[in-house]
Write a protein that holds these residues in place. Structure first.
Motif, PDB file in Angstrom:
ATOM      1  N   ALA A 252      -7.904   8.229  10.214  1.00  0.00           N
ATOM      2  CA  ALA A 252      -8.390   7.903   8.784  1.00  0.00           C
ATOM      3  C   ALA A 252      -7.251   7.502   7.778  1.00  0.00           C
ATOM      4  O   ALA A 252      -7.145   6.371   7.140  1.00  0.00           O
ATOM      5  CB  ALA A 252      -9.152   8.755   7.810  1.00  0.00           C
ATOM      6  N   ASN A 253      -6.276   8.191   7.980  1.00  0.00           N
ATOM      7  CA  ASN A 253      -4.976   7.806   7.317  1.00  0.00           C
ATOM      8  C   ASN A 253      -4.175   6.741   7.792  1.00  0.00           C
ATOM      9  O   ASN A 253      -3.700   5.884   7.156  1.00  0.00           O
ATOM     10  CB  ASN A 253      -3.917   9.263   7.370  1.00  0.00           C
ATOM     11  CG  ASN A 253      -4.407  10.207   6.507  1.00  0.00           C
ATOM     12  OD1 ASN A 253      -5.083   9.850   5.582  1.00  0.00           O
ATOM     13  ND2 ASN A 253      -3.897  11.472   6.697  1.00  0.00           N
ATOM     14  N   ALA A 254      -4.515   6.447   9.202  1.00  0.00           N
ATOM     15  CA  ALA A 254      -3.712   5.358   9.923  1.00  0.00           C
ATOM     16  C   ALA A 254      -4.541   4.099   9.365  1.00  0.00           C
ATOM     17  O   ALA A 254      -3.912   3.000   9.021  1.00  0.00           O
ATOM     18  CB  ALA A 254      -3.662   5.296  11.164  1.00  0.00           C
ATOM     19  N   ALA A 255      -5.763   3.852   9.263  1.00  0.00           N
ATOM     20  CA  ALA A 255      -6.809   2.869   8.962  1.00  0.00           C
ATOM     21  C   ALA A 255      -6.489   2.400   7.518  1.00  0.00           C
ATOM     22  O   ALA A 255      -6.295   1.320   7.077  1.00  0.00           O
ATOM     23  CB  ALA A 255      -8.232   3.111   9.109  1.00  0.00           C
ATOM     24  N   CYS A 256      -6.459   3.571   6.693  1.00  0.00           N
ATOM     25  CA  CYS A 256      -6.050   3.236   5.075  1.00  0.00           C
ATOM     26  C   CYS A 256      -4.603   2.764   5.114  1.00  0.00           C
ATOM     27  O   CYS A 256      -4.338   1.917   4.080  1.00  0.00           O
ATOM     28  CB  CYS A 256      -6.034   4.754   4.443  1.00  0.00           C
ATOM     29  SG  CYS A 256      -5.588   4.646   2.724  1.00  0.00           S
ATOM     30  N   CYS A 257      -3.613   3.320   5.808  1.00  0.00           N
ATOM     31  CA  CYS A 257      -2.344   2.721   5.716  1.00  0.00           C
ATOM     32  C   CYS A 257      -2.313   1.042   6.110  1.00  0.00           C
ATOM     33  O   CYS A 257      -1.497   0.427   5.573  1.00  0.00           O
ATOM     34  CB  CYS A 257      -1.214   3.477   6.774  1.00  0.00           C
ATOM     35  SG  CYS A 257       0.403   2.988   6.578  1.00  0.00           S
ATOM     36  N   CYS A 258      -2.916   0.902   7.195  1.00  0.00           N
ATOM     37  CA  CYS A 258      -3.020  -0.757   7.686  1.00  0.00           C
ATOM     38  C   CYS A 258      -3.491  -1.399   6.563  1.00  0.00           C
ATOM     39  O   CYS A 258      -2.900  -2.629   6.438  1.00  0.00           O
ATOM     40  CB  CYS A 258      -4.117  -0.592   8.834  1.00  0.00           C
ATOM     41  SG  CYS A 258      -3.128  -0.022  10.443  1.00  0.00           S
ATOM     42  N   ILE A 259      -4.661  -0.851   5.918  1.00  0.00           N
ATOM     43  CA  ILE A 259      -5.276  -1.997   4.707  1.00  0.00           C
ATOM     44  C   ILE A 259      -4.246  -2.006   3.482  1.00  0.00           C
ATOM     45  O   ILE A 259      -4.017  -2.944   3.122  1.00  0.00           O
ATOM     46  CB  ILE A 259      -6.500  -1.320   4.407  1.00  0.00           C
ATOM     47  CG1 ILE A 259      -7.534  -1.523   5.534  1.00  0.00           C
ATOM     48  CG2 ILE A 259      -7.053  -2.135   3.242  1.00  0.00           C
ATOM     49  CD1 ILE A 259      -8.738  -0.900   5.457  1.00  0.00           C
ATOM     50  N   HIS A 260      -3.612  -0.931   3.447  1.00  0.00           N
ATOM     51  CA  HIS A 260      -2.527  -0.827   2.190  1.00  0.00           C
ATOM     52  C   HIS A 260      -1.320  -1.829   2.548  1.00  0.00           C
ATOM     53  O   HIS A 260      -0.756  -2.461   1.779  1.00  0.00           O
ATOM     54  CB  HIS A 260      -2.277   0.468   1.799  1.00  0.00           C
ATOM     55  CG  HIS A 260      -3.064   1.385   1.219  1.00  0.00           C
ATOM     56  ND1 HIS A 260      -2.973   2.648   0.778  1.00  0.00           N
ATOM     57  CD2 HIS A 260      -4.417   0.972   0.682  1.00  0.00           C
ATOM     58  CE1 HIS A 260      -4.102   3.012   0.182  1.00  0.00           C
ATOM     59  NE2 HIS A 260      -4.926   1.858   0.127  1.00  0.00           N
ATOM     60  N   LEU A 261      -0.930  -1.626   3.824  1.00  0.00           N
ATOM     61  CA  LEU A 261       0.163  -2.500   4.310  1.00  0.00           C
ATOM     62  C   LEU A 261      -0.155  -4.230   4.088  1.00  0.00           C
ATOM     63  O   LEU A 261       0.508  -4.996   3.903  1.00  0.00           O
ATOM     64  CB  LEU A 261       0.664  -2.183   5.670  1.00  0.00           C
ATOM     65  CG  LEU A 261       1.323  -0.922   5.703  1.00  0.00           C
ATOM     66  CD1 LEU A 261       1.538  -0.590   7.461  1.00  0.00           C
ATOM     67  CD2 LEU A 261       2.597  -1.407   5.383  1.00  0.00           C
ATOM     68  N   ALA A 262      -1.555  -4.482   4.866  1.00  0.00           N
ATOM     69  CA  ALA A 262      -1.931  -5.833   4.416  1.00  0.00           C
ATOM     70  C   ALA A 262      -1.853  -6.150   3.067  1.00  0.00           C
ATOM     71  O   ALA A 262      -1.543  -7.178   2.595  1.00  0.00           O
ATOM     72  CB  ALA A 262      -3.179  -5.929   5.031  1.00  0.00           C
ATOM     73  N   ASP A 263      -2.423  -5.542   1.989  1.00  0.00           N
ATOM     74  CA  ASP A 263      -2.211  -5.610   0.620  1.00  0.00           C
ATOM     75  C   ASP A 263      -0.903  -5.901   0.182  1.00  0.00           C
ATOM     76  O   ASP A 263      -0.560  -6.924  -0.561  1.00  0.00           O
ATOM     77  CB  ASP A 263      -2.875  -4.706   0.080  1.00  0.00           C
ATOM     78  CG  ASP A 263      -3.262  -4.980  -1.585  1.00  0.00           C
ATOM     79  OD1 ASP A 263      -3.800  -6.117  -2.009  1.00  0.00           O
ATOM     80  OD2 ASP A 263      -2.564  -4.005  -2.349  1.00  0.00           O
ATOM     81  N   ARG A 264       0.030  -5.045   0.531  1.00  0.00           N
ATOM     82  CA  ARG A 264       1.525  -5.233   0.017  1.00  0.00           C
ATOM     83  C   ARG A 264       2.020  -6.349   0.552  1.00  0.00           C
ATOM     84  O   ARG A 264       2.960  -6.938  -0.087  1.00  0.00           O
ATOM     85  CB  ARG A 264       2.278  -3.720   0.481  1.00  0.00           C
ATOM     86  CG  ARG A 264       1.816  -2.565  -0.452  1.00  0.00           C
ATOM     87  CD  ARG A 264       2.352  -2.785  -1.634  1.00  0.00           C
ATOM     88  NE  ARG A 264       3.899  -2.972  -1.768  1.00  0.00           N
ATOM     89  CZ  ARG A 264       4.587  -1.834  -1.839  1.00  0.00           C
ATOM     90  NH1 ARG A 264       4.395  -0.574  -1.858  1.00  0.00           N
ATOM     91  NH2 ARG A 264       5.951  -2.018  -1.905  1.00  0.00           N
ATOM     92  N   MET A 265       1.623  -6.903   1.710  1.00  0.00           N
ATOM     93  CA  MET A 265       2.395  -7.789   2.502  1.00  0.00           C
ATOM     94  C   MET A 265       2.221  -9.025   1.933  1.00  0.00           C
ATOM     95  O   MET A 265       2.953  -9.808   1.611  1.00  0.00           O
ATOM     96  CB  MET A 265       2.087  -7.836   4.094  1.00  0.00           C
ATOM     97  CG  MET A 265       2.653  -6.655   4.869  1.00  0.00           C
ATOM     98  SD  MET A 265       4.504  -6.616   4.932  1.00  0.00           S
ATOM     99  CE  MET A 265       4.733  -8.424   6.011  1.00  0.00           C
ATOM    100  N   ARG A 266       0.769  -9.125   1.547  1.00  0.00           N
ATOM    101  CA  ARG A 266       0.360 -10.265   0.796  1.00  0.00           C
ATOM    102  C   ARG A 266       0.988 -10.603  -0.638  1.00  0.00           C
ATOM    103  O   ARG A 266       1.358 -11.659  -0.989  1.00  0.00           O
ATOM    104  CB  ARG A 266      -1.173 -10.060   0.628  1.00  0.00           C
ATOM    105  CG  ARG A 266      -2.005 -10.516   1.839  1.00  0.00           C
ATOM    106  CD  ARG A 266      -3.413 -11.056   1.522  1.00  0.00           C
ATOM    107  NE  ARG A 266      -3.939  -9.837   0.515  1.00  0.00           N
ATOM    108  CZ  ARG A 266      -4.560  -8.774   1.186  1.00  0.00           C
ATOM    109  NH1 ARG A 266      -4.517  -8.339   2.581  1.00  0.00           N
ATOM    110  NH2 ARG A 266      -5.253  -7.911   0.397  1.00  0.00           N
ATOM    111  N   GLY A 267       1.103  -9.256  -1.349  1.00  0.00           N
ATOM    112  CA  GLY A 267       1.876  -9.277  -2.531  1.00  0.00           C
ATOM    113  C   GLY A 267       3.441  -9.933  -2.490  1.00  0.00           C
ATOM    114  O   GLY A 267       3.949 -10.456  -3.383  1.00  0.00           O
ATOM    115  N   TRP A 268       4.057  -9.378  -1.258  1.00  0.00           N
ATOM    116  CA  TRP A 268       5.358  -9.524  -1.200  1.00  0.00           C
ATOM    117  C   TRP A 268       5.640 -10.877  -0.779  1.00  0.00           C
ATOM    118  O   TRP A 268       6.659 -11.442  -1.705  1.00  0.00           O
ATOM    119  CB  TRP A 268       5.961  -8.529  -0.076  1.00  0.00           C
ATOM    120  CG  TRP A 268       7.040  -8.680   0.403  1.00  0.00           C
ATOM    121  CD1 TRP A 268       8.400  -8.759  -0.297  1.00  0.00           C
ATOM    122  CD2 TRP A 268       7.878  -9.106   1.709  1.00  0.00           C
ATOM    123  NE1 TRP A 268       9.550  -8.997   0.218  1.00  0.00           N
ATOM    124  CE2 TRP A 268       9.247  -9.108   1.502  1.00  0.00           C
ATOM    125  CE3 TRP A 268       7.132  -9.122   3.064  1.00  0.00           C
ATOM    126  CZ2 TRP A 268      10.166  -9.463   2.639  1.00  0.00           C
ATOM    127  CZ3 TRP A 268       8.153  -9.679   4.077  1.00  0.00           C
ATOM    128  CH2 TRP A 268       9.394  -9.736   3.950  1.00  0.00           C
TER     129      TRP A 268
END
Length: 619
Positions: free
Chosen positions: A497-513
Motif C-alpha cells: 500500500a505504501n509503495a502504491a501511494c508513493c508511486c501516485i505521489h511521485l507522479a503528481d510531484r513529477m508533473r508539478g516539477w
C-alpha cells in the motif's frame, strides 16, 4: 577508533620522563612547590591515624603557670630551677634534659647552685642554632654525607659554667610550610664544627650508648635510627598536649613528684607557661608546647616508633611517581569509556590505600609527589582525548550525514544500531518501484553537463522527499532513474500500500516539477513508473571496502520491465496485479487518476504475460 600506537607511545614516554624527573628531584631532597601539599596531606594522614598512647619513656616536668606563680616570676630563678633538678635527680631518672637556653648570666649564687645541681646528675642542656633562613634545605650534590646537614651561622650556647657541668645538644627543629615541626635534625654544622641534636644527646645519655654516624643513617649503640636526607628524623605526633605524661614543676618544689613517673625515665624540663611563645601547630593541637615536640623525638629515638623516611622510602616514591602516571595514561589510552575510568579509579584507590597503610605502619611515603606526577599528564591526556573525541565525533557525524545521503535514513540508522544488518542474504516479501525519465539521453546532449547536473539534482531531491515520506528506501540512483524498496529494514503489512501511494505521489510531484522547468526542457522529457510486489533477496553487494544494500530476484526484474509497459501504453504508472491485490484497489490515492485493467502484458525477456494495471492522472 583506537588511538594510533605511536601517539600513545609518545604520551607514555613523556609521562614517564615527567614522573621520573619529579621522582629524582624528590630523591635528592624536598621539592619547594610540592612541600605545602605534602605538609597538608601528611597532617591529614596523621589525623586519620588518630591519637595513640606513647611508650612510657619520657616524662615532662613543665614550668607552667602554677610553677611561675609559686616562684614569683618567669623565667624561674636559677636557684629554684636547681631545686627542681635536685628533686628529680633524687628519684634516679635515666637522664634529665633541660629544654631551655641558659645563655645569659644570672645572680652569682643562683648560677653556682644550678651548676652544682647539674654536676650531680646526668643532664643535657639546650643549644640553639641561628640559621640564615627559617627553613634549612639540604643538597645532595656532595658525596660526603656530613656536608648535607643543616648549617647554622652560629650556636647560642649555655654559660661556660653550665656547659662544663652537663652535655649540650642543639634543640632546633625543622618546620614545614604550615609551621608544623616535621623533622628533628640529628646533626648540625657551624663552620667546621658539628654538634649533635639535643634529642640525640639526651637519648645517648639515657642509654649510655654512643651515637655513630653512617653514610645514610645514624646508629645509637646497636639500634639504627632511620633518617631522611641530611640526617633528619621525621616526627610522628602521638596526640594533643599532655599525651606525653606531663607533671608541673610545682610538684618538684613541694616534694610531690610521683616516683614511678621519674625513676628509670628520661625527664625533660621545659616551659609550658602561658605566653611563653615556645609552641608549634601540629595535626592534633594548634599550640603544642615545644618541650612536647622535643620529648616526642626523644621517645622515637628510644622506642624506635617514629616514621621511616629514608632513601629507600624515597626510592619507592620514585617508583610510584614514574609508574602511577604511566599506568593511568595507559588506561586512558586503552579504554576511553566508563570501564577505563573505573579501572583508573581503582588504581588510584589502590595506591592511596598503600600510601595510607604504609603511613599507619610508620613508613612515610610521599603523597604529593605521585599526585603531582600523575595529575598533569592524566589531565592533559584526558583533555587531548576529549578534543580528539569531539573531532572524531564531528568526523563520524559527517560520515553519518554522507551515509544518510547515500543510503535511505531508515537504513542508515538501522546500520548504525546493527552493523551486521544483511551481512547474510535474506529472502522476504517486498514491494519494488522503479522510476525513470523519458528522453533524458537526447536532452543531456543538447543542454550540456552543468544543466544536466542541476536537472538530476532536482529529480533526486524530489524522489528522496516522497520516498522518505512514504517509508521507503532508495537503494540506488541509476543515472536518470531510481530503484526503491518497501520492506527494509523489516517487512511490514502495508509495504504494498505504501509503495502504491508513493508511486501516485511521485507522479503528481513529477508533473508539478515539469511545470517549473523551461518549455525547451519540459517538452522533451517525461517519466515512467513500474511497481511490483513479491519475493526478493535483500543483501549487501560489493567487496569489504565498498558495499551497497540492494535487492535481487524476479520481482526486481518485473518491476523494471513494467516501466516499459507504462511507456508503450502512454500511462504514468504500471502496477502489477500482485501489488494491487496486496495493497487494495479501493484506496483513496487511486481516485486521483484513472486506473485501467487488468490487461495482459508481455515483458521483455520474460516468457508468458502478466496482469497489469495502468494508471493515468486525470490531468
Amino acid at each position: 577508533m583506537r588511538r594510533p600506537p605511536l601517539q600513545t607511545l609518545i604520551a607514555l614516554v613523556l609521562t614517564a620522563v615527567w614522573g621520573a624527573g619529579l621522582g629524582i628531584a624528590h630523591l635528592r631532597g624536598d621539592i619547594p612547590f610540592i612541600d605545602g601539599a605534602e605538609a597538608t596531606l601528611t597532617n591529614l594522614r596523621n589525623v586519620l591515624g588518630g591519637s595513640r598512647q606513647p611508650p612510657d619513656v619520657v616524662t615532662i616536668v613543665a614550668i607552667d603557670d602554677e610553677a611561675s606563680r609559686q616562684a614569683g616570676h618567669y623565667p624561674l630563678p636559677r636557684a629554684t630551677l636547681a631545686k627542681v633538678i635536685d628533686a628529680i635527680a633524687a628519684l634516679k631518672p635515666k637522664a634529665i634534659g633541660l629544654d631551655m637556653l641558659l645563655v645569659d648570666p644570672g645572680a652569682e649564687a643562683d648560677d653556682a647552685a644550678l651548676a652544682q645541681s647539674l654536676r650531680q646528675t646526668n643532664a643535657v642542656l639546650a643549644v640553639a642554632g641561628i640559621f640564615p633562613e627559617s627553613r634549612q634545605r639540604v643538597a645532595d650534590d656532595n658525596k660526603e654525607p656530613l656536608t648535607r646537614i643543616p648549617s647554622a651561622l652560629q650556636f647560642l650556647e649555655p654559660q661556660q659554667r653550665f656547659a662544663q657541668a652537663a652535655a649540650n645538644g642543639v634543640v632546633n627543629v625543622q618546620t614545614d610550610k604550615t609551621g608544623t615541626p616535621r623533622f628533628v635534625p640529628m646533626l648540625f654544622r657551624s663552620g667546621e664544627r658539628i654538634e649533635p641534636s639535643f634529642s640525640l644527646r639526651v637519648a645517648s645519655a639515657a642509654t649510655g650508648e654512643a651515637a655513630t654516624v653512617i653514610s645514610d643513617h645514624i646508629k645509637l649503640g646497636d639500634r639504627v635510627v632511620h633518617t631522611d636526607t641530611g640526617y633528619l628524623m621525621p616526627l610522628s605526633f602521638y596526640g594533643p598536649r599532655g599525651t606525653i605524661r606531663t607533671i608541673g614543676a610545682s610538684a618538684a618544689l613541694t616534694g610531690q613528684l610521683p616516683e614511678e613517673a621519674i625513676r628509670d625515665h628520661i625527664v625533660v624540663i621545659g616551659a609550658t607557661v602561658t605566653g611563653g611563645g615556645d609552641v608549634f601547630p601540629t595535626p592534633f593541637d594548634p599550640v603544642l608546647p615545644g618541650v612536647e615536640v622535643i620529648s616526642t623525638s626523644i621517645t622515637h629515638l628510644i622506642a624506635g616508633d617514629g616514621l621511616v623516611r629514608d632513601r629507600n622510602a624515597r626510592l619507592i616514591d620514585l617508583g610510584f611517581a614514574t609508574g602511577l602516571p604511566v599506568v593511568l595514561v595507559g588506561l586512558l589510552a586503552w579504554r576511553r569509556n566508563t570501564i577505563g575510568l573505573i579501572v583508573a579509579l581503582c588504581v588510584v584507590l589502590a595506591w592511596l590505600s598503600i600510601n595510607i597503610n604504609a603511613f599507619k605502619h610508620g613508613i612515610w611515603l610521599s603523597a604529593a609527589v605521585p599526585i603531582a606526577a600523575a595529575m598533569p599528564p592524566a589531565l592533559l591526556f584526558g583533555a587531548a582525548q576529549l578534543w580528539l573525541g569531539r573531532k572524531q565525533a564531528r568526523h563520524f557525524a559527517q560520515q553519518s550525514e554522507l551515509l544518510q545521503r547515500i543510503q535511505a535514513p531508515g537504513l542508515a540508522e538501522h546500520l548504525a544500531r546493527d552493523p551486521g544488518f544483511l551481512a547474510e542474504p535474506v529472502r522476504q516479501e517486498a514491494a519494488v518501484v522503479f522510476i525513470d525519465l523519458n528522453g533524458f539521453t537526447g536532452l543531456s546532449e543538447a543542454i550540456g553537463p552543468t544543466a544536466v547536473r542541476e536537472l538530476l539534482n532536482g529529480f533526486y531531491d524530489l524522489v528522496d522527499e516522497e520516498v522518505t515520506a512514504c517509508g521507503g528506501a532508495i537503494t540506488s540512483f541509476m543515472g536518470d532513474g531510481a530503484m526503491i524498496l518497501f520492506g527494509l529494514p523489516q517487512p511490514k503489512d502495508d509495504d504494498a500500500a505504501n509503495a502504491a501511494c508513493c508511486c501516485i505521489h511521485l507522479a503528481d510531484r513529477m508533473r508539478g516539477w515539469f511545470g517549473t522547468l523551461p518549455d525547451t526542457i519540459a517538452s522533451r522529457i517525461g517519466f515512467k513508473i513500474g511497481a511490483h510486489f513479491g519475493t526478493v533477496v535483500a543483501s549487501r553487494l560489493g567487496v569489504h571496502s565498498r558495499q551497497q544494500i540492494t535487492a535481487t530476484g524476479d520481482t526486481v526484474n518485473v518491476a523494471s520491465r513494467l516501466m516499459e509497459v507504462a511507456a508503450r501504453s502512454n500511462a504514468e504508472i504500471a502496477f502489477s496485479n500482485d501489488l494491487l491485490q496486496s495493497a487494495g484497489r479501493d484506496s483513496e490515492p487511486y481516485t486521483e487518476g484513472k486506473l485501467d485493467g487488468p490487461i495482459e502484458a508481455s515483458l521483455r525477456g520474460r516468457a508468458g504475460s502478466l496482469a497489469v494495471w495502468l494508471w493515468r492522472s486525470r490531468a
